[in-house]
Design a protein around this motif. Structure first.
Motif, PDB file in Angstrom:
ATOM      1  N   ASP A  58       0.823  -1.220   0.000  1.00 25.78           N
ATOM      2  CA  ASP A  58       0.000   0.000   0.000  1.00 25.78           C
ATOM      3  C   ASP A  58       0.853   1.266   0.000  1.00 25.78           C
ATOM      4  O   ASP A  58       0.422   2.321  -0.446  1.00 25.78           O
ATOM      5  CB  ASP A  58      -0.887   0.039   1.255  1.00 25.78           C
ATOM      6  CG  ASP A  58      -1.945  -1.043   1.216  1.00 25.78           C
ATOM      7  OD1 ASP A  58      -2.197  -1.564   0.121  1.00 25.78           O
ATOM      8  OD2 ASP A  58      -2.505  -1.355   2.278  1.00 25.78           O
ATOM      9  N   ASN A 115       8.370  -3.827  -6.985  1.00 24.81           N
ATOM     10  CA  ASN A 115       7.360  -4.643  -7.664  1.00 24.81           C
ATOM     11  C   ASN A 115       7.819  -6.097  -7.806  1.00 24.81           C
ATOM     12  O   ASN A 115       7.016  -7.010  -7.874  1.00 24.81           O
ATOM     13  CB  ASN A 115       7.020  -4.048  -9.033  1.00 24.81           C
ATOM     14  CG  ASN A 115       8.246  -3.867  -9.908  1.00 24.81           C
ATOM     15  OD1 ASN A 115       9.360  -3.730  -9.406  1.00 24.81           O
ATOM     16  ND2 ASN A 115       8.063  -3.895 -11.205  1.00 24.81           N
ATOM     17  N   LEU A 129      -1.543 -17.507   5.157  1.00 25.02           N
ATOM     18  CA  LEU A 129      -2.310 -16.454   4.473  1.00 25.02           C
ATOM     19  C   LEU A 129      -3.363 -15.876   5.412  1.00 25.02           C
ATOM     20  O   LEU A 129      -3.530 -14.648   5.485  1.00 25.02           O
ATOM     21  CB  LEU A 129      -2.963 -17.015   3.195  1.00 25.02           C
ATOM     22  CG  LEU A 129      -3.828 -16.012   2.431  1.00 25.02           C
ATOM     23  CD1 LEU A 129      -2.990 -14.837   1.918  1.00 25.02           C
ATOM     24  CD2 LEU A 129      -4.542 -16.666   1.260  1.00 25.02           C
ATOM     25  N   ILE A 165      -4.587   5.986   7.884  1.00 23.82           N
ATOM     26  CA  ILE A 165      -5.006   4.726   7.266  1.00 23.82           C
ATOM     27  C   ILE A 165      -5.697   4.954   5.923  1.00 23.82           C
ATOM     28  O   ILE A 165      -6.185   4.032   5.316  1.00 23.82           O
ATOM     29  CB  ILE A 165      -5.914   3.897   8.199  1.00 23.82           C
ATOM     30  CG1 ILE A 165      -7.166   4.671   8.566  1.00 23.82           C
ATOM     31  CG2 ILE A 165      -5.170   3.429   9.398  1.00 23.82           C
ATOM     32  CD1 ILE A 165      -8.275   3.779   9.071  1.00 23.82           C
ATOM     33  N   LYS A 218      -5.017   4.923   2.971  1.00 19.52           N
ATOM     34  CA  LYS A 218      -4.080   4.520   1.934  1.00 19.52           C
ATOM     35  C   LYS A 218      -4.832   3.706   0.893  1.00 19.52           C
ATOM     36  O   LYS A 218      -5.863   3.127   1.174  1.00 19.52           O
ATOM     37  CB  LYS A 218      -2.984   3.648   2.559  1.00 19.52           C
ATOM     38  CG  LYS A 218      -2.027   4.399   3.410  1.00 19.52           C
ATOM     39  CD  LYS A 218      -1.007   3.468   3.995  1.00 19.52           C
ATOM     40  CE  LYS A 218      -1.549   2.747   5.171  1.00 19.52           C
ATOM     41  NZ  LYS A 218      -0.622   1.864   5.827  1.00 19.52           N
ATOM     42  N   ASP A 219      -4.244   3.656  -0.304  1.00 21.14           N
ATOM     43  CA  ASP A 219      -4.861   2.865  -1.345  1.00 21.14           C
ATOM     44  C   ASP A 219      -4.564   1.395  -1.075  1.00 21.14           C
ATOM     45  O   ASP A 219      -3.415   0.980  -1.064  1.00 21.14           O
ATOM     46  CB  ASP A 219      -4.287   3.304  -2.698  1.00 21.14           C
ATOM     47  CG  ASP A 219      -4.834   2.467  -3.813  1.00 21.14           C
ATOM     48  OD1 ASP A 219      -5.948   1.959  -3.663  1.00 21.14           O
ATOM     49  OD2 ASP A 219      -4.141   2.328  -4.841  1.00 21.14           O
ATOM     50  N   SER A 220      -5.623   0.635  -0.833  1.00 23.73           N
ATOM     51  CA  SER A 220      -5.389  -0.771  -0.490  1.00 23.73           C
ATOM     52  C   SER A 220      -5.755  -1.697  -1.646  1.00 23.73           C
ATOM     53  O   SER A 220      -5.798  -2.906  -1.479  1.00 23.73           O
ATOM     54  CB  SER A 220      -6.187  -1.136   0.759  1.00 23.73           C
ATOM     55  OG  SER A 220      -7.542  -0.884   0.523  1.00 23.73           O
ATOM     56  N   SER A 241      -2.922  -4.202  -2.586  1.00 22.68           N
ATOM     57  CA  SER A 241      -2.677  -5.244  -1.585  1.00 22.68           C
ATOM     58  C   SER A 241      -3.806  -6.267  -1.585  1.00 22.68           C
ATOM     59  O   SER A 241      -3.565  -7.469  -1.413  1.00 22.68           O
ATOM     60  CB  SER A 241      -2.477  -4.638  -0.203  1.00 22.68           C
ATOM     61  OG  SER A 241      -3.584  -3.874   0.143  1.00 22.68           O
ATOM     62  N   ILE A 242      -5.036  -5.806  -1.801  1.00 15.26           N
ATOM     63  CA  ILE A 242      -6.170  -6.753  -1.834  1.00 15.26           C
ATOM     64  C   ILE A 242      -6.044  -7.680  -3.054  1.00 15.26           C
ATOM     65  O   ILE A 242      -6.267  -8.893  -2.947  1.00 15.26           O
ATOM     66  CB  ILE A 242      -7.523  -5.995  -1.811  1.00 15.26           C
ATOM     67  CG1 ILE A 242      -7.702  -5.395  -0.411  1.00 15.26           C
ATOM     68  CG2 ILE A 242      -8.690  -6.926  -2.147  1.00 15.26           C
ATOM     69  CD1 ILE A 242      -8.803  -4.412  -0.272  1.00 15.26           C
ATOM     70  N   ILE A 291      -3.267  -8.566  -4.451  1.00 16.65           N
ATOM     71  CA  ILE A 291      -2.174  -9.501  -4.161  1.00 16.65           C
ATOM     72  C   ILE A 291      -2.657 -10.603  -3.200  1.00 16.65           C
ATOM     73  O   ILE A 291      -2.320 -11.776  -3.367  1.00 16.65           O
ATOM     74  CB  ILE A 291      -0.947  -8.751  -3.573  1.00 16.65           C
ATOM     75  CG1 ILE A 291      -0.337  -7.812  -4.632  1.00 16.65           C
ATOM     76  CG2 ILE A 291       0.118  -9.716  -3.049  1.00 16.65           C
ATOM     77  CD1 ILE A 291       0.273  -8.493  -5.847  1.00 16.65           C
ATOM     78  N   ILE A 292      -3.457 -10.220  -2.208  1.00 18.27           N
ATOM     79  CA  ILE A 292      -3.990 -11.227  -1.272  1.00 18.27           C
ATOM     80  C   ILE A 292      -4.819 -12.266  -2.034  1.00 18.27           C
ATOM     81  O   ILE A 292      -4.673 -13.476  -1.823  1.00 18.27           O
ATOM     82  CB  ILE A 292      -4.836 -10.541  -0.161  1.00 18.27           C
ATOM     83  CG1 ILE A 292      -3.903  -9.760   0.789  1.00 18.27           C
ATOM     84  CG2 ILE A 292      -5.641 -11.579   0.629  1.00 18.27           C
ATOM     85  CD1 ILE A 292      -4.611  -8.849   1.766  1.00 18.27           C
ATOM     86  N   VAL A 296      -2.511 -14.504  -3.942  1.00 17.09           N
ATOM     87  CA  VAL A 296      -1.843 -15.483  -3.067  1.00 17.09           C
ATOM     88  C   VAL A 296      -2.808 -16.642  -2.775  1.00 17.09           C
ATOM     89  O   VAL A 296      -2.420 -17.815  -2.822  1.00 17.09           O
ATOM     90  CB  VAL A 296      -1.361 -14.834  -1.740  1.00 17.09           C
ATOM     91  CG1 VAL A 296      -0.779 -15.880  -0.799  1.00 17.09           C
ATOM     92  CG2 VAL A 296      -0.307 -13.766  -2.016  1.00 17.09           C
ATOM     93  N   ALA A 297      -4.078 -16.299  -2.513  1.00 20.15           N
ATOM     94  CA  ALA A 297      -5.072 -17.345  -2.217  1.00 20.15           C
ATOM     95  C   ALA A 297      -5.220 -18.294  -3.410  1.00 20.15           C
ATOM     96  O   ALA A 297      -5.236 -19.522  -3.247  1.00 20.15           O
ATOM     97  CB  ALA A 297      -6.409 -16.701  -1.867  1.00 20.15           C
ATOM     98  N   SER A 307       1.591 -11.264 -10.253  1.00 18.02           N
ATOM     99  CA  SER A 307       1.735 -10.302  -9.146  1.00 18.02           C
ATOM    100  C   SER A 307       2.752  -9.212  -9.469  1.00 18.02           C
ATOM    101  O   SER A 307       2.532  -8.043  -9.121  1.00 18.02           O
ATOM    102  CB  SER A 307       2.085 -11.013  -7.840  1.00 18.02           C
ATOM    103  OG  SER A 307       3.238 -11.786  -7.999  1.00 18.02           O
ATOM    104  N   ILE A 308       3.856  -9.566 -10.148  1.00 22.56           N
ATOM    105  CA  ILE A 308       4.825  -8.513 -10.514  1.00 22.56           C
ATOM    106  C   ILE A 308       4.185  -7.555 -11.515  1.00 22.56           C
ATOM    107  O   ILE A 308       4.343  -6.328 -11.411  1.00 22.56           O
ATOM    108  CB  ILE A 308       6.137  -9.126 -11.076  1.00 22.56           C
ATOM    109  CG1 ILE A 308       6.859  -9.937  -9.991  1.00 22.56           C
ATOM    110  CG2 ILE A 308       7.085  -8.024 -11.586  1.00 22.56           C
ATOM    111  CD1 ILE A 308       8.063 -10.740 -10.477  1.00 22.56           C
ATOM    112  N   LEU A 310       1.945  -5.158  -9.712  1.00 23.49           N
ATOM    113  CA  LEU A 310       2.637  -4.116  -8.939  1.00 23.49           C
ATOM    114  C   LEU A 310       3.469  -3.170  -9.818  1.00 23.49           C
ATOM    115  O   LEU A 310       3.944  -2.146  -9.342  1.00 23.49           O
ATOM    116  CB  LEU A 310       3.551  -4.758  -7.879  1.00 23.49           C
ATOM    117  CG  LEU A 310       2.857  -5.548  -6.771  1.00 23.49           C
ATOM    118  CD1 LEU A 310       3.881  -6.207  -5.859  1.00 23.49           C
ATOM    119  CD2 LEU A 310       1.938  -4.662  -5.947  1.00 23.49           C
ATOM    120  N   SER A 311       3.651  -3.532 -11.096  1.00 23.75           N
ATOM    121  CA  SER A 311       4.474  -2.680 -11.979  1.00 23.75           C
ATOM    122  C   SER A 311       3.613  -1.642 -12.682  1.00 23.75           C
ATOM    123  O   SER A 311       2.431  -1.867 -12.946  1.00 23.75           O
ATOM    124  CB  SER A 311       5.160  -3.538 -13.044  1.00 23.75           C
ATOM    125  OG  SER A 311       5.847  -4.594 -12.461  1.00 23.75           O
TER     126      SER A 311
END
Lengths: 502, 161
Positions: free
Chosen positions: A227, A400, A428, B73, B75-77, B80-81, B83-84, B87-88, B110-111, B114-115
């Motif tokens: 974030d 990244n 997780l 708090i 923040k831009d989430s 992250s959501i 990515i979560i 991951v799942a 995921s890369i 995030l890029s």
């Protein structure tokens, strides 16, 4: 006499080429993780933790201590070079470090940070070495009721000291309660019957503490840092071409100027480190504040004052060894890193606490001796050459790519404990849980410390209750337990009242 | 916003503690034959802390104007959501596709997530394959442990051995 012979055993046991190499590699890893904003030495410890199963006890703990100490110093590199502290504990170093770097004195600042770190760390090591054995002897005299009260006392102290406002103290207590509740999951330690199993057989062995440490300290932190990734860019900062190299004469002169402040901050850092709940960040700011208060020219602070680097750096490094005092004497991890090191001891089949000093003195004293050389060897052999490379390579960090790699490492590390993907699912869950609680202002470390201490608290509470035939009056009959419990309650209430308006 | 969150979370915790008292502890602890005193002590501690948290949240809300409310708090989430979720999905796929294939796919996606554009996909692919292979070799060849196996692992083992 016993101390001397134990120390000699420790030297014989600890001093080996492999252990020294472990320290140096650990120090290097720590510097790298500490220097990269968003990562910490603590995270490096956590990621390495599952791999220490195959290490010898002293090699494992010494390597992790090397990471810890390297991580604390590493934070100052980015603080000085880019005005972005690699770790929160290096934030105070940036106040004067970055202005010095702008003036072309970056190397002088980095060197002073290194020298102050070495001295602070060494003072703290000596304090640990001389205070831990007598404290452990006192701790051995405590019974289950006293130990239960002591764990409760430590949890409330950590909660009170970490919280800056009344609501944060309540949140800390809630986090501690949740940590204790999570630690109950799994088979009952006395009756071997299921608790909170929900029909899932894999939960019989409970939530693995290594998975919990990785989930709360590493994975949740990565989610949180994703974030903030926009705030962590290093490449956009301005270039400084001039890079003056200090001479031996100027180094000695700087050390002479800073000697008093380094010594004072080392003591301050050691005392703060020994208190559960307070850490290197608080020590660094206190060291900086004291140095400014005692200076004849306080107006120079913030403008590139060399003492402004020496004071916080010696203070935050002095915390490292001192933070081990509650761990090795009482078995209570008072900080995030101590919690991770607690896990490392457990992996080696050793329960941190006063008994460890009695049953495995060679390990503990060997560790003391190795810690004493960690600062000097790590600082001079590993950190010093890195200073010259730091600025060139730090800008090339690609978050990244880094964050997904760390996630894979977290998952593989958790999988490696039982070779079961169920552990990755638990990871997780805990990572998301840790992320959620952090976003809502809860302290993940308090949850984790309570989770780790949970089984020991339970064992002692239940043993005390068995002794008293189920009567809770046992906690009130023991003067030590009563004082600790009363102080916990009174201190919590007064802290909430005092911090209400914040 | 934050203090409203606090009261909602505290309320949720109180409800959870009550469920724990009257349903979970009897069914998940006592019924299984376990001793419950310590569990009740911990739940009571959590319950009392949650009540304190709830009332502190209400008091604080009255005390502070909306201008003083926390912005940290905010923040831009979104990333992250995502990515979560990734991951799942990765964990679920690992049992079916094996470690290598699922990890390579996870890393690429995921890369890329995030890029910032323009994304260098060939570089991304090479990085993902190399890192997954490094972890696989580290675990299976050097540390002599096993990772979830799939089609790629079988192929690789045929090549190695």
């Amino acid at each position: 006499m016993n101390f001397i012979s134990n120390l000699m055993d420790g030297i014989n046991y600890g001093f080996s080429f492999l252990n020294l190499l472990g320290i140096l590699v650990g120090y290097l890893l720590g510097i790298i993780f500490g220097a990269i904003p968003g990562l910490t030495g603590g995270m490096a410890i956590v990621l390495l933790l599952p791999f220490t199963y195959n290490f010898s006890p002293i090699f494992a703990i010494a390597t992790l201590m090397g990471i810890y100490k390297g991580g604390v110093y590493g934070g100052s590199i980015t603080a000085i070079l880019f005005n972005i502290p690699g770790t929160p504990m290096a934030a105070a170093t940036a106040f004067d470090g970055y202005p010095m770097r702008i003036k072309g004195e970056g190397l002088r600042a980095l060197e002073m940070a290194l020298f102050a770190s070495i001295i602070g760390g060494t003072v703290s090591n000596l304090l640990l070495m001389f205070t831990a054995p007598p404290l452990a002897r006192v701790a051995l005299k405590l019974g289950p009721a006293e130990i239960s009260a002591l764990i409760f006392f430590a949890l409330t102290i950590i909660t009170n000291l970490m919280g800056n406002a009344a609501i944060e103290i309540w949140k800390g207590l809630v986090a501690a309660g949740l940590g204790l509740l999570f630690s109950i999951v799994g088979l009952d330690m006395l009756t071997a019957t299921r608790r909170y199993g929900f029909g899932i057989i894999q939960l019989d062995s409970g939530i693995n503490y290594i998975v919990a440490i990785i989930g709360i300290l590493a994975l949740a932190e990565v989610f949180n840092q994703i974030d903030q990734a926009g705030e962590l860019k290093l490449a956009v900062l301005k270039e400084v071409k001039i890079f003056k190299r200090p001479t031996m004469k100027s180094r000695l002169k700087d050390l002479k100027i800073c000697a008093k402040d380094i010594f004072r901050s080392s003591i301050v850092g050691s005392i703060i480190g020994a208190l559960p709940g307070l850490g290197a960040t608080e020590a660094a700011f206190l060291g900086y504040g004291e140095a400014k208060r005692n200076s004849k020219h306080p107006e120079t602070f913030g403008e590139g004052e060399i003492i402004g680097i020496a004071a916080p750096e010696s203070a935050n490094n002095a915390v490292c060894a001192a933070s081990m005092i509650p761990l090795v004497t009482l078995g209570i991890p008072g900080s995030v890193v101590a919690a991770a090191l607690f896990g490392a001891f457990m992996i080696q089949g050793m329960m941190p606490g006063p008994m460890l000093m009695k049953t495995n003195p060679e390990v503990i004293y060997g560790l003391f001796v190795l810690m004493l050389v960690t600062d000097i060897l790590g600082g001079l052999i590993v950190a010093y050459p890195i200073l010259y490379l730091a600025e060139k390579y730090m800008k090339k960090i690609a978050y990244n790519v880094l964050f997904p790699f760390i996630i894979v490492f977290c998952a593989v590390g958790s999988y490696g404990i039982n070779f079961n993907t169920f552990d990755i699912k638990v990871l997780l869950f805990l990572g998301v849980f840790g992320y959620f609680i952090k976003r809502n202002g809860f302290f993940g470390p308090i949850f984790l410390i309570a989770f780790i201490l949970g089984p020991f608290l339970e064992r002692n509470v239940r043993t005390a209750l068995i002794i008293s035939k189920g009567s809770i009056s046992i906690f009130l009959r023991s003067p030590v337990a009563l004082i600790l419990l009363a102080f916990s309650v009174i201190y919590t209430i007064s802290s909430i009242k005092k911090k209400f308006k914040k | 916003m934050k203090y409203r969150n606090d009261t909602i979370i505290a309320f949720g915790l109180i409800v959870f503690c009550l469920i724990n008292y009257f349903y979970l502890i009897p069914s998940q602890v006592i019924k299984q034959g376990s001793q419950s005193t310590y569990v009740y002590i911990v739940n009571t501690f959590l319950f009392l802390s949650s009540i304190g948290y709830f009332f502190q949240g209400i008091l604080q809300k009255k005390f502070l104007t909306s201008g003083n409310q926390e912005n940290k708090i905010n923040k831009d989430s979104k990333k992250s959501i995502i990515i979560i979720i990734l991951v799942a999905i990765w964990i679920l796929l690992m049992d079916y596709l094996g470690f290598l294939l699922s990890t390579i796919v996870f890393l690429i996606v995921s890369i890329a997530t995030l890029s910032n554009p323009p994304r260098n996909y060939p570089k991304l692919l090479i990085l993902s394959i190399l890192f997954s292979l490094f972890i696989y070799i580290l675990f299976t060849v050097i540390l002599k442990t096993i990772l979830p196996e799939g089609i790629l692992e079988v192929l690789l083992q045929d090549i190695i051995y």
